[in-house]
Motif scaffolding. Structure first.
Motif, PDB file in Angstrom:
ATOM      1  N   SER A  24       0.724  -1.077   0.179  1.00 33.86           N
ATOM      2  CA  SER A  24       0.020   0.231  -0.220  1.00 33.86           C
ATOM      3  C   SER A  24       0.958   1.189  -0.181  1.00 33.86           C
ATOM      4  CB  SER A  24      -0.777   0.252   1.648  1.00 33.86           C
ATOM      5  OG  SER A  24      -1.899  -1.722   0.949  1.00 33.86           O
ATOM      6  N   SER A  37      -5.581   0.385  -0.871  1.00 30.65           N
ATOM      7  CA  SER A  37      -4.902   0.946  -2.760  1.00 30.65           C
ATOM      8  C   SER A  37      -4.873   1.818  -2.483  1.00 30.65           C
ATOM      9  CB  SER A  37      -5.997   0.002  -3.211  1.00 30.65           C
ATOM     10  OG  SER A  37      -7.163  -0.038  -3.312  1.00 30.65           O
ATOM     11  N   THR A  61      -2.167   3.145 -10.620  1.00 25.10           N
ATOM     12  CA  THR A  61      -2.495   2.447  -8.843  1.00 25.10           C
ATOM     13  C   THR A  61      -1.364   1.589  -8.518  1.00 25.10           C
ATOM     14  OG1 THR A  61      -3.080   0.586  -9.812  1.00 25.10           O
ATOM     15  CG2 THR A  61      -4.820   2.039 -10.250  1.00 25.10           C
ATOM     16  N   GLY A 106      -1.110  -0.996  -4.680  1.00 22.98           N
ATOM     17  CA  GLY A 106      -1.994  -1.513  -3.696  1.00 22.98           C
ATOM     18  C   GLY A 106      -2.517  -2.878  -2.960  1.00 22.98           C
ATOM     19  N   TRP A 107      -3.490  -2.751  -2.227  1.00 22.62           N
ATOM     20  CA  TRP A 107      -4.125  -4.079  -2.576  1.00 22.62           C
ATOM     21  C   TRP A 107      -4.715  -4.189  -3.627  1.00 22.62           C
ATOM     22  CZ3 TRP A 107      -9.294  -5.220  -0.268  1.00 22.62           C
ATOM     23  CH2 TRP A 107     -10.338  -7.102  -0.062  1.00 22.62           C
ATOM     24  N   TYR A 146      -3.295  -4.565  -6.839  1.00 24.27           N
ATOM     25  CA  TYR A 146      -2.475  -4.364  -8.109  1.00 24.27           C
ATOM     26  C   TYR A 146      -1.166  -4.659  -7.636  1.00 24.27           C
ATOM     27  CZ  TYR A 146      -6.901  -1.156  -8.174  1.00 24.27           C
ATOM     28  OH  TYR A 146      -8.421  -0.971  -8.460  1.00 24.27           O
ATOM     29  N   PRO A 164      -9.830  -2.544  -4.162  1.00 17.02           N
ATOM     30  CA  PRO A 164      -9.238  -2.856  -5.226  1.00 17.02           C
ATOM     31  C   PRO A 164     -10.817  -3.349  -6.361  1.00 17.02           C
ATOM     32  CG  PRO A 164      -9.710  -3.955  -3.601  1.00 17.02           C
ATOM     33  CD  PRO A 164     -10.352  -2.777  -3.092  1.00 17.02           C
TER      34      PRO A 164
END
Length: 263
Positions: A161, A197, A209, A211-212, A214, A234
């Motif tokens: 993240s 994210s 983007t 994080g989660w 991604y 997400p």
């Protein structure tokens, strides 16, 4: 049977409405609400256990001004974000600064440690922050700031993240978000958060983007001609909400017909 709903004012005390509100504060996974007033103060109500009371249970229906020491209000606030158990505010100045407080089990306060703070403390390592967002993971959060035209993040990072191309957890102080090559992400105009994210908008109309669901660095979402970005996903939550230059509102890969007259 017809049900009627009537808005009632937020109060700071008996028969004392909160006035001069210029913006509400975005929060994730919390039971509190906050507003910024025209005099640069930040007022919060609801579950203030971490926003005011360093973790000791405190629920209130009256708005309380966030203070620097229990008495003097924090002033000059132009933007803020709330996590489940912490908050950060951008304070106007030359340059602007970020102040964070609350729970810091994963370094959410950006101090290089995991020490909780009852009152706002300045985050070092930022040049001129203008936007701030938080993405939550249970009681923990990742914090990202638009600093100039780049982004710096800190806090919980087990889903990437923080966007620093690692899942080292936590990230204890502001660290630049990078792209896949390792170069710092730049040219950012808008910063938004999602569920663990983040998404940013760049001047060429592209969304990036991390994080989660991604990746652990900023990657191109693959959409062009974007005018505005909202929730950052997400994908399992149908993806990013955004508006393109043809006037179409998108919810991830789906398009949405917006009807403002619907009841």
């Amino acid at each position: 049977v017809t049900t009627h709903y009537r808005a009632t004012p937020v109060l700071t005390g008996p028969s004392a409405p909160l006035t001069g509100v210029v913006s509400m504060v975005e929060g994730v996974y919390n039971n509190a609400a906050c507003a910024i007033t025209s005099d640069g103060k930040l007022w919060c109500w609801g579950n203030l256990s971490w926003l005011v009371n360093k973790g000791t249970l405190l629920n209130t229906g009256y708005a309380q001004a966030i203070t620097t020491d229990g008495a003097a209000p924090l002033t000059g606030v132009i933007a803020a974000a709330m996590g489940p158990t912490q908050a950060c505010a951008i304070v106007a100045g030359t340059p602007n600064s970020v102040w964070c407080w609350g729970y810091s089990g994963y370094g959410e306060l950006g101090q290089g440690d995991t020490v909780d703070k009852q009152y706002p403390i300045k985050v070092l390592g930022l040049a001129n922050p203008t936007q701030i967002a938080m993405a939550a993971h249970y009681d923990d959060a990742a914090v990202c700031v638009l600093d100039g035209t780049g982004v710096k993040c800190w806090g919980v990072n087990n889903y990437g993240s923080a966007g620093v191309n690692t899942t080292t957890n936590p990230i204890l102080s502001p660290t630049p978000v990078v792209v896949e090559s390792g170069a710092a992400l730049d040219g950012v105009t808008t910063l938004r958060s999602g569920d663990c994210s983040f998404a940013v908008l760049r001047p060429n109309g592209t969304i990036w983007t991390w994080g989660w669901e991604y990746q652990k660095y900023a990657g191109n979402y693959g959409q062009t001609n974007v005018l505005a970005v909202g929730w950052a996903g997400p994908a399992s939550d149908r993806g990013i909400r955004f508006l393109t230059s043809d006037g179409v509102y998108h919810n991830g890969t789906a398009t949405v017909n917006v009807n403002c007259n619907a009841l």
